[in-house]
Design a protein around this motif. Structure first.
Motif, mmCIF file in Angstrom:
data_model
loop_
_atom_site.group_PDB
_atom_site.id
_atom_site.type_symbol
_atom_site.label_atom_id
_atom_site.label_comp_id
_atom_site.label_asym_id
_atom_site.label_seq_id
_atom_site.Cartn_x
_atom_site.Cartn_y
_atom_site.Cartn_z
ATOM 1 N N MET A 215 40.642 94.386 -8.024
ATOM 2 C CA MET A 215 41.441 94.802 -6.872
ATOM 3 C C MET A 215 42.577 93.823 -6.628
ATOM 4 O O MET A 215 42.433 92.618 -6.832
ATOM 5 N N HIS A 216 43.693 94.359 -6.162
ATOM 6 C CA HIS A 216 44.850 93.553 -5.782
ATOM 7 C C HIS A 216 44.656 93.172 -4.323
ATOM 8 O O HIS A 216 45.125 93.859 -3.419
ATOM 9 N N CYS A 217 43.952 92.071 -4.087
ATOM 10 C CA CYS A 217 43.550 91.757 -2.716
ATOM 11 C C CYS A 217 43.293 90.274 -2.520
ATOM 12 O O CYS A 217 43.013 89.533 -3.458
ATOM 13 N N GLY A 218 43.380 89.866 -1.250
ATOM 14 C CA GLY A 218 42.898 88.565 -0.832
ATOM 15 C C GLY A 218 41.497 88.720 -0.279
ATOM 16 O O GLY A 218 41.030 89.838 -0.023
ATOM 17 N N ALA A 219 40.803 87.582 -0.071
ATOM 18 C CA ALA A 219 39.439 87.648 0.447
ATOM 19 C C ALA A 219 39.105 86.355 1.183
ATOM 20 O O ALA A 219 39.523 85.270 0.775
ATOM 21 N N ASN A 220 38.348 86.501 2.275
ATOM 22 C CA ASN A 220 37.814 85.313 2.929
ATOM 23 C C ASN A 220 36.404 85.588 3.425
ATOM 24 O O ASN A 220 35.899 86.712 3.315
ATOM 25 N N MET A 221 35.766 84.531 3.963
ATOM 26 C CA MET A 221 34.347 84.622 4.295
ATOM 27 C C MET A 221 34.086 83.979 5.651
ATOM 28 O O MET A 221 34.643 82.914 5.962
ATOM 29 N N GLY A 222 33.228 84.616 6.464
ATOM 30 C CA GLY A 222 32.842 84.061 7.753
ATOM 31 C C GLY A 222 31.723 83.059 7.619
ATOM 32 O O GLY A 222 31.143 82.867 6.545
ATOM 33 N N LYS A 223 31.384 82.418 8.718
ATOM 34 C CA LYS A 223 30.353 81.366 8.692
ATOM 35 C C LYS A 223 28.975 81.916 8.356
ATOM 36 O O LYS A 223 28.088 81.179 7.903
ATOM 37 N N ASP A 224 28.792 83.222 8.582
ATOM 38 C CA ASP A 224 27.508 83.848 8.268
ATOM 39 C C ASP A 224 27.505 84.500 6.884
ATOM 40 O O ASP A 224 26.582 85.237 6.541
ATOM 41 N N GLY A 225 28.575 84.264 6.120
ATOM 42 C CA GLY A 225 28.661 84.827 4.776
ATOM 43 C C GLY A 225 29.276 86.200 4.718
ATOM 44 O O GLY A 225 29.350 86.797 3.641
ATOM 45 N N ASP A 226 29.734 86.739 5.870
ATOM 46 C CA ASP A 226 30.376 88.060 5.859
ATOM 47 C C ASP A 226 31.740 87.949 5.188
ATOM 48 O O ASP A 226 32.518 87.040 5.453
ATOM 49 N N THR A 227 32.024 88.900 4.303
ATOM 50 C CA THR A 227 33.233 88.843 3.486
ATOM 51 C C THR A 227 34.186 89.978 3.863
ATOM 52 O O THR A 227 33.759 91.092 4.153
ATOM 53 N N THR A 228 35.474 89.669 3.851
ATOM 54 C CA THR A 228 36.516 90.665 4.141
ATOM 55 C C THR A 228 37.538 90.653 3.017
ATOM 56 O O THR A 228 37.937 89.590 2.541
ATOM 57 N N LEU A 229 37.970 91.855 2.588
ATOM 58 C CA LEU A 229 38.998 92.000 1.564
ATOM 59 C C LEU A 229 40.285 92.500 2.200
ATOM 60 O O LEU A 229 40.253 93.320 3.122
#
Length: 535
Positions: A215-229
């Motif tokens: 995927m052509h995307c960025g990604a980050n992660m929350g303190k609980d391990g939840d991921t967003t693209l």
């Protein structure tokens, strides 16, 4: 190993200065005046006018061989080049490299997931290209040597100043990839971003063969391990919005989704600099404004205005709107060092709507998510390609059509499977214009976009009321923490609501016509009902 790779390995072994030291790459780039030292400690270069953005017309995929049946040759972004022409270009470049006293060789890999990492070797006459490769690609690990894709190595030859004089080809600029033999050439192109996009396209060809969605995307992660693209074309906010002081960044541009979760394909960032400020984008700013010696920095700034004292001016876009900086992800203060994350809780489609008619945020159901993923509506922003000088509405399938060589069904089926299996919520976020189209309205404030993203990742947008937009069919929140209710309804931001209706209907018509180009595919009937339509 094929015969071509053996020849290229011989070239690398006999002529190569194998540069594993960033410090040496930095010192030699400065000594050869390929790069200049800036006041902030980063290094700078200015490319010729024709090399300040991607050039789709000069970008090719070699036709024939096993890949012939897999490449979607009907896509306007997959330009075929026959093998004999490619071989003539390749021979020209190899002979020039062989004639040099030394060449720079950088061995890295694509993919933070060791079991499916792809080796990549860059061979070039420019030390600054070697430093760029070191900024952008991942270090080779012992574990990656047992990767399932270890025999899919990509060798990229880069001669930015090359003059071809090849009868089979009429110009000097060629960016071409042979998927079958794992070789790419970048000739006569001094836009270093072409190197990373070649590697991305190559990975996007091979990963689906193993059931992995690129995927052509960025990604980050929350303190609980939840991921967003964050999916989107260049300039829509992938880097800016995935860089968050409260959420470690996994990567800013290129990722893949497999049964274990997601992983970054790169090891660096290639961020846009136009109008960058310390106040609005502190993470990116500090990534190349670093304390200590310049030999510990190595960030490369491309095509930004700089005075004789090495002071940079990002507000001055007279060279290009596509000024860039490359640096290792480790330069960011809040990074997920593994380059990996779990299955995403949220997928956000970033669209820079130059028409100014889309709301700042909308929620998509499964079929709507497939529609918007397939069509990839957004705007190409000034400077990202060589002939784009103002924002231009476009449909770019999967928010990255130039880098997705397979047929639409391949990527769409993988995406559908993943978001259904892992119950991933999908949102559309407009980072484009509000209050009118480009030239009349204003670009969406970054603070508004960040407030929306925070509401998505925190789950607060699950707790508000929504209205159904009859024209675009999606669900629009009536309220959103930190965002004016007036802004949430784009019709209210226009001076003349009737003009808004006219422009919005024109865009809805464009969706209808664009979807018709996929009418022969299985997916067409299931998403037709959720396609925008005039009202």
């Amino acid at each position: 190993m094929n015969e071509l790779h053996r020849r290229l390995d011989t070239l690398a072994n006999e002529k190569g200065l194998k540069e594993d030291s960033r410090e040496l790459l930095i010192i030699r780039s400065l000594a050869g005046q390929e790069l200049l030292l800036t006041q902030c400690g980063a290094l700078a270069r200015t490319a010729p006018d024709h090399s300040r953005g991607r050039n789709p017309k000069a970008t090719y995929i070699v036709s024939g061989g096993e890949s012939q049946e897999y490449i979607d040759w009907e896509s306007p972004t997959n330009n075929p080049m026959n093998r004999s022409t490619f071989d003539a270009v390749l021979e020209n470049m190899v002979r020039r490299l062989e004639s040099l006293r030394n060449v720079v060789v950088v061995d890295r890999m694509i993919g933070a997931e060791d079991e499916c990492a792809i080796p990549v070797r860059v061979i070039t006459n420019k030390t600054s290209v070697g430093l760029f490769a070191d900024n952008m690609f991942r270090k080779v690990t012992a574990e990656s040597c047992v990767s399932t894709l270890r025999n899919k190595r990509l060798v990229i030859l880069v001669l930015p100043d090359n003059e071809l004089h090849v009868p089979e080809f009429g110009g000097n600029m060629v960016i071409a990839t042979d998927m079958n033999r794992g070789v790419g050439v970048v000739s006569g192109c001094a836009y270093y971003g072409a190197i990373k996009k070649m590697a991305f396209t190559y990975a996007n060809y091979w990963l689906p063969h193993f059931g992995i969605l690129p995927m052509h995307c960025g990604a980050n992660m929350g303190k609980d391990g939840d991921t967003t693209l964050f999916l989107g074309l260049s300039g829509t906010g992938k880097t800016t919005l995935s860089t968050d002081v409260h959420r470690p960044i996994i990567g800013d541009d290129e990722h893949a989704w497999m049964e274990n979760g997601i992983f970054n394909l790169e090891g660096g960032c290639y961020a846009k600099l136009a109008h960058l400020s310390k106040e609005k984008e502190p993470g990116i700013w500090h990534a190349f404004h670093r304390s200590g010696s310049h030999t510990e920095n190595g960030a490369i700034i491309e095509n930004a205005k700089m005075d004789k004292n090495g002071v940079l001016d990002f507000a001055d876009t007279s060279l290009t709107e596509n000024a860039r900086v490359s640096f290792p992800l480790s330069h960011l203060g809040n990074v997920e060092q593994s380059g990996k994350g779990g299955h995403p809780n949220s997928v956000i489609f970033l669209t820079a709507d130059a028409n100014g008619v889309l709301p700042p945020v909308a929620k998509l159901n499964h079929d709507q998510a497939l529609l918007w993923f397939l069509l990839g509506y957004t705007s190409k922003l000034a400077g990202t390609e060589t002939d784009i000088t103002t924002p231009k509405s476009t449909f770019s399938r999967f928010f990255g059509a130039p880098f997705m060589p397979h047929s639409s069904k391949v990527y769409l089926d993988l995406f559908s499977k993943q978001i259904k299996e892992y119950k991933t919520q999908v949102y559309l976020v407009n980072t484009g214009w509000s209050g009118g189209p480009f030239g009349v309205g204003n670009r969406m404030d970054i603070a508004v976009s960040r407030a929306i993203i925070n509401a998505v990742v925190s789950g607060l947008l699950n707790e508000v009321e929504y209205r159904i937009d009859e024209r675009f069919k999606f669900s629009v929140p009536i309220t959103c923490p930190g965002v004016s209710e007036k802004v949430l309804d784009p019709r209210n931001t226009w001076d003349d609501p009737l003009v808004y209706d006219s422009v919005a209907n024109e865009l809805a018509d464009e969706f209808t016509h664009q979807l018709e180009t996929f009418s022969g595919q299985d997916i067409y009937s299931s998403i037709l009902a959720v396609c925008p339509s005039p009202c």
